[in-house]
Design an enzyme around this catalytic site. Structure first.
Site, PDB file in Angstrom:
ATOM      1  N   ASP A  10      -3.405  40.653  59.392  1.00  0.00           N
ATOM      2  CA  ASP A  10      -2.748  40.288  58.124  1.00  0.00           C
ATOM      3  C   ASP A  10      -3.340  38.946  57.688  1.00  0.00           C
ATOM      4  O   ASP A  10      -4.083  38.297  58.432  1.00  0.00           O
ATOM      5  CB  ASP A  10      -1.230  40.153  58.347  1.00  0.00           C
ATOM      6  CG  ASP A  10      -0.484  39.731  57.084  1.00  0.00           C
ATOM      7  OD1 ASP A  10      -0.780  40.279  56.000  1.00  0.00           O
ATOM      8  OD2 ASP A  10       0.382  38.837  57.157  1.00  0.00           O
ATOM      9  N   SER A  11      -2.954  38.527  56.471  1.00  0.00           N
ATOM     10  CA  SER A  11      -3.401  37.227  55.988  1.00  0.00           C
ATOM     11  C   SER A  11      -2.735  36.071  56.737  1.00  0.00           C
ATOM     12  O   SER A  11      -3.187  34.937  56.640  1.00  0.00           O
ATOM     13  CB  SER A  11      -3.055  37.084  54.503  1.00  0.00           C
ATOM     14  OG  SER A  11      -1.654  37.179  54.341  1.00  0.00           O
ATOM     15  N   CYS A  73      -1.115  44.575  56.263  1.00  0.00           N
ATOM     16  CA  CYS A  73      -1.104  43.776  55.042  1.00  0.00           C
ATOM     17  C   CYS A  73      -1.165  44.731  53.849  1.00  0.00           C
ATOM     18  O   CYS A  73      -2.100  45.537  53.744  1.00  0.00           O
ATOM     19  CB  CYS A  73      -2.321  42.852  55.037  1.00  0.00           C
ATOM     20  SG  CYS A  73      -2.512  41.913  53.513  1.00  0.00           S
ATOM     21  N   GLU A 152       5.838  31.871  55.691  1.00  0.00           N
ATOM     22  CA  GLU A 152       4.903  31.104  56.536  1.00  0.00           C
ATOM     23  C   GLU A 152       5.564  29.795  57.003  1.00  0.00           C
ATOM     24  O   GLU A 152       5.286  29.292  58.075  1.00  0.00           O
ATOM     25  CB  GLU A 152       3.622  30.776  55.755  1.00  0.00           C
ATOM     26  CG  GLU A 152       2.739  31.979  55.432  1.00  0.00           C
ATOM     27  CD  GLU A 152       1.907  32.488  56.613  1.00  0.00           C
ATOM     28  OE1 GLU A 152       1.533  31.682  57.485  1.00  0.00           O
ATOM     29  OE2 GLU A 152       1.651  33.709  56.656  1.00  0.00           O
ATOM     30  N   CYS A 184       5.214  43.962  51.051  1.00  0.00           N
ATOM     31  CA  CYS A 184       4.400  42.868  51.603  1.00  0.00           C
ATOM     32  C   CYS A 184       4.965  42.614  52.991  1.00  0.00           C
ATOM     33  O   CYS A 184       6.198  42.530  53.155  1.00  0.00           O
ATOM     34  CB  CYS A 184       4.534  41.612  50.741  1.00  0.00           C
ATOM     35  SG  CYS A 184       3.784  40.138  51.502  1.00  0.00           S
ATOM     36  N   HIS A 186       5.094  40.102  54.793  1.00  0.00           N
ATOM     37  CA  HIS A 186       5.841  38.850  54.974  1.00  0.00           C
ATOM     38  C   HIS A 186       7.330  39.021  54.596  1.00  0.00           C
ATOM     39  O   HIS A 186       8.178  38.297  55.104  1.00  0.00           O
ATOM     40  CB  HIS A 186       5.270  37.741  54.081  1.00  0.00           C
ATOM     41  CG  HIS A 186       4.018  37.095  54.602  1.00  0.00           C
ATOM     42  ND1 HIS A 186       2.782  37.707  54.562  1.00  0.00           N
ATOM     43  CD2 HIS A 186       3.808  35.865  55.143  1.00  0.00           C
ATOM     44  CE1 HIS A 186       1.868  36.891  55.058  1.00  0.00           C
ATOM     45  NE2 HIS A 186       2.463  35.761  55.420  1.00  0.00           N
TER      46      HIS A 186
HETATM   47  N1  DGL Z   1       1.356  39.940  54.048  1.00  0.00           N
HETATM   48  C1  DGL Z   1       0.416  40.354  53.100  1.00  0.00           C
HETATM   49  C2  DGL Z   1       0.825  41.573  52.331  1.00  0.00           C
HETATM   50  O1  DGL Z   1       1.441  42.404  52.879  1.00  0.00           O
HETATM   51  C3  DGL Z   1      -0.278  39.332  52.274  1.00  0.00           C
HETATM   52  C4  DGL Z   1       0.475  38.231  51.658  1.00  0.00           C
HETATM   53  C5  DGL Z   1      -0.505  37.229  51.044  1.00  0.00           C
HETATM   54  O2  DGL Z   1      -1.343  36.731  51.797  1.00  0.00           O
HETATM   55  O3  DGL Z   1      -0.432  36.981  49.840  1.00  0.00           O
HETATM   56  O4  DGL Z   1       0.532  41.767  51.205  1.00  0.00           O
END
Ligand code: DGL
Length: 266
Positions: A10-11, A73, A152, A184, A186
């Site tokens: 993931d990011s 992600c 984060e 997402c 996150h």
């Molecule tokens: N967690 C990621 C997603 O599912 C990326 C969030 C990001 O880096 O903007 O999209």
């Protein structure tokens, strides 16, 4: 049988919500996780940039001998999945398909909300995926980019999180949706705050469990499942390992061995 680990990326810390479900669904599998904490967020970047970052991460994971990869992600899944699948010769699963399936199973009134990064919403991946299966479903979308830095930072239930959730989600609340997809990885970290704001009548879909199940069935089909011993988990990130470790501990209850890696080398 294949004892090699599964790569998950993931990011940033968001994909840990997928790791959590992988540990539940595939307890015998070893995993290697990479979170690109130096370059997060991906959701505000172009498709070309995110594809290039993802290629580097794929090469890093493959160097570490993974047998398969989960793109944990939504931004990468919705914008780069086909490109990565065409380029890399190993099983790759993603999060959008499982999210669509969970949403279709959950909605009763055919009115669903999708929240994600700007890049995920712009791709139309969820809306197209849902409409391809049932064109009568009404889809209401909203990009919520500030949820990523909140997650984060570990700001998931405080007043800042509550106000941000209200600001983004008020308009969806007024659409009479009965299902909301957390598009997402996150966002499940803010699930409690989002759920409290939307109310009990809205079913919150986190695609993570279905994602873990889709990797499980993929490995079973290919006879690539691991050993009958408890899996071990290694974590890499590209910056700020201490913060990553704290979030990892909070979400997985694991004291993670987090290593820093310069993924741009790959
Ligand atoms: N967690 C990621 C997603 O599912 C990326 C969030 C990001 O880096 O903007 O999209």
């Amino acid at each position: 049988m294949d004892k090699r680990p599964i790569g998950i990326f993931d990011s940033g810390v968001g994909g840990l919500t997928v790791v959590k479900q992988v540990i539940k669904e595939l307890p015998n599998e070893d995993t290697i996780y990479f979170g690109d904490t130096a370059r997060v967020p991906y959701g505000s970047k172009s498709k070309e940039t995110v594809t290039e970052f993802s290629r580097q991460i794929m090469r890093f994971l493959i160097k570490n001998n993974v047998k398969a990869v989960i793109i944990a992600c939504n931004t990468v899944s919705s914008n780069c999945f086909e490109a990565l699948r065409a380029e890399f010769d190993l099983p790759i699963t993603e999060v959008v398909g499982p999210g669509v399936e969970s949403c279709l199973a959950a909605t009763k009134n055919g009115r669903v909300g999708v929240i994600g990064t700007q890049a995920t919403i712009n791709s139309g991946a969820y809306e197209n995926g849902i409409k391809a299966k049932d064109s009568s479903i009404k889809v209401f979308q909203k990009a919520c980019p500030l949820f990523v830095p909140l997650a984060e930072e570990g700001f998931t239930e405080n007043d800042i999180a509550k106000l941000t959730v209200k600001t983004y989600l008020q308009e969806l609340k007024e659409k009479n949706i009965d299902t909301l997809i957390l598009g997402c990885t996150h966002y499940p970290m803010l699930k409690k705050t989002i759920g409290e704001f939307m109310g009990d009548e809205v079913h919150i879909v986190d695609p993570a469990m279905e994602t873990a199940r889709s990797m499980k069935s993929c490995l079973e089909k290919l006879s690539m499942t691991g050993e009958e011993t408890e899996g071990s988990h290694i974590f890499y990130c590209s910056d700020n390992c201490k913060q990553f470790n704290a979030i990892c501990k909070k979400n997985l209850g694991l004291e993670c061995r987090v290593h820093k890696v310069n993924v741009e080398k790959y």
